[in-house]
Motif scaffolding. Sequence first.
Motif, PDB file in Angstrom:
ATOM      1  N   GLN A   1       0.639  -1.224   0.095  1.00 54.85           N
ATOM      2  CA  GLN A   1      -0.045   0.233   0.071  1.00 54.85           C
ATOM      3  C   GLN A   1       0.913   1.197  -0.063  1.00 54.85           C
ATOM      4  O   GLN A   1       0.660   2.342  -0.734  1.00 54.85           O
ATOM      5  CB  GLN A   1      -0.846  -0.020   1.461  1.00 54.85           C
TER       6      GLN A   1
ATOM      7  N   ASN B   1      -8.522  -5.890   8.686  1.00 52.58           N
ATOM      8  CA  ASN B   1      -9.379  -6.082   7.658  1.00 52.58           C
ATOM      9  C   ASN B   1      -9.596  -7.826   7.407  1.00 52.58           C
ATOM     10  O   ASN B   1      -8.593  -8.242   7.199  1.00 52.58           O
ATOM     11  CB  ASN B   1      -8.881  -5.399   6.105  1.00 52.58           C
TER      12      ASN B   1
ATOM     13  N   ARG C   1      -5.566  -2.114  19.033  1.00 53.50           N
ATOM     14  CA  ARG C   1      -6.052  -2.428  17.695  1.00 53.50           C
ATOM     15  C   ARG C   1      -6.088  -4.034  17.763  1.00 53.50           C
ATOM     16  O   ARG C   1      -6.938  -4.720  17.150  1.00 53.50           O
ATOM     17  CB  ARG C   1      -5.222  -1.708  16.590  1.00 53.50           C
TER      18      ARG C   1
ATOM     19  N   VAL D   1      -2.746  -1.166  10.837  1.00 53.72           N
ATOM     20  CA  VAL D   1      -4.164  -0.664  10.397  1.00 53.72           C
ATOM     21  C   VAL D   1      -4.700  -1.639   9.333  1.00 53.72           C
ATOM     22  O   VAL D   1      -5.791  -2.021   9.239  1.00 53.72           O
ATOM     23  CB  VAL D   1      -3.776   0.746   9.536  1.00 53.72           C
ATOM     24  N   VAL D   2      -3.924  -2.434   8.357  1.00 51.56           N
ATOM     25  CA  VAL D   2      -4.397  -3.251   7.521  1.00 51.56           C
ATOM     26  C   VAL D   2      -4.744  -4.683   8.321  1.00 51.56           C
ATOM     27  O   VAL D   2      -5.792  -5.343   7.759  1.00 51.56           O
ATOM     28  CB  VAL D   2      -3.643  -3.824   6.348  1.00 51.56           C
TER      29      VAL D   2
ATOM     30  N   ASP E   1      -4.398   3.878   0.066  1.00 54.16           N
ATOM     31  CA  ASP E   1      -4.762   4.107   1.247  1.00 54.16           C
ATOM     32  C   ASP E   1      -4.922   2.981   1.945  1.00 54.16           C
ATOM     33  O   ASP E   1      -5.626   1.598   1.817  1.00 54.16           O
ATOM     34  CB  ASP E   1      -6.268   4.772   1.017  1.00 54.16           C
ATOM     35  N   MET E   2      -4.304   3.015   3.533  1.00 58.41           N
ATOM     36  CA  MET E   2      -4.101   1.818   4.254  1.00 58.41           C
ATOM     37  C   MET E   2      -5.678   1.369   4.869  1.00 58.41           C
ATOM     38  O   MET E   2      -5.911   0.415   5.052  1.00 58.41           O
ATOM     39  CB  MET E   2      -3.412   1.908   5.311  1.00 58.41           C
ATOM     40  N   HIS E   3      -6.636   2.557   4.880  1.00 52.83           N
ATOM     41  CA  HIS E   3      -7.927   2.468   5.431  1.00 52.83           C
ATOM     42  C   HIS E   3      -9.000   1.966   4.664  1.00 52.83           C
ATOM     43  O   HIS E   3     -10.107   1.783   5.044  1.00 52.83           O
ATOM     44  CB  HIS E   3      -8.088   3.846   6.347  1.00 52.83           C
ATOM     45  N   ASP E   4      -8.503   2.052   3.219  1.00 53.86           N
ATOM     46  CA  ASP E   4      -9.747   1.903   2.421  1.00 53.86           C
ATOM     47  C   ASP E   4      -9.856   0.258   1.960  1.00 53.86           C
ATOM     48  O   ASP E   4      -8.994  -0.128   1.295  1.00 53.86           O
ATOM     49  CB  ASP E   4      -9.349   2.735   0.995  1.00 53.86           C
TER      50      ASP E   4
ATOM     51  N   ARG F   1     -10.091  -5.756  17.822  1.00 50.03           N
ATOM     52  CA  ARG F   1     -10.625  -5.964  16.461  1.00 50.03           C
ATOM     53  C   ARG F   1     -11.624  -7.083  16.542  1.00 50.03           C
ATOM     54  O   ARG F   1     -11.742  -8.013  17.310  1.00 50.03           O
ATOM     55  CB  ARG F   1      -9.610  -6.163  15.346  1.00 50.03           C
TER      56      ARG F   1
END
Length: 221
Positions: free
Chosen positions: A43, A102, A180, A98-99, A49-52, A184
Amino acid sequence: MKAIAIDGPVGVGKSTTARLVAKKLGMAHIDTGAMYRAVALYQIENELDMHDADSLEKSLAQIEIEIKNVSGEQKIFLNKRDVTEKIRTQEVSEGASVVAPNPRVREKLVAAQREMAAAGGVVMDGRDIGSHVLPDAGLKIYLDAPTEVRARRRLLDIEAAGKSASFEQVLAETITRDDRDKNRKHNPLVQAPDALCIDTSIFSCPDETADKIIKIFLDIN
Ligand code: DC
């Protein structure tokens, strides 16, 4: 031979300990955190974007991650390129955190991890190995240590790499990353009910933790 699963929070020394255990027992070491880091690196390098979630899903179709043991050391390849060193930056650490929540990312990486473990004889470390990835592992270890102890160790690692940071900054990052990992929705960090918890703060170095794990492993095998 059945797998050894080693889980625990950030900075507890899982990967170093797992590498030592694998080396001493002649098993292969798989550091699953490196795989989440490789996704984050993709990314970053492609300015995505890491959050997308949509962007991550598209990226997953383009990403091939391989882990190879070269002379007993784990090397990680992202689309055939050795990224073993590149994934160790602060930016990648933050991105991986962050990823990792997901669900599509986890699905793909967990499937790959199970495939790698299928041949047997692996020491796999991460956050969800005993609780989710390898529920039938022969030995499950949960390493733990107080947050301040882990932050202090991470600061020493950062300084050893020639970089600087304040203890307060590293402590704050450790707390954020713990939060996190533990809160999660998909496969959070938890101690599996049948995992043995070892507080690593009583040991002065990962070698001592590794020796303790090896002793437990040999006693039950
Ligand atoms: O252990 P590490 O710092 O290299 O892990 C990088 C990130 O990946 C970290 O934020 C937690 C996440 N991770 C995960 O969610 N599940 C795993 N099995 C391994 C790591």
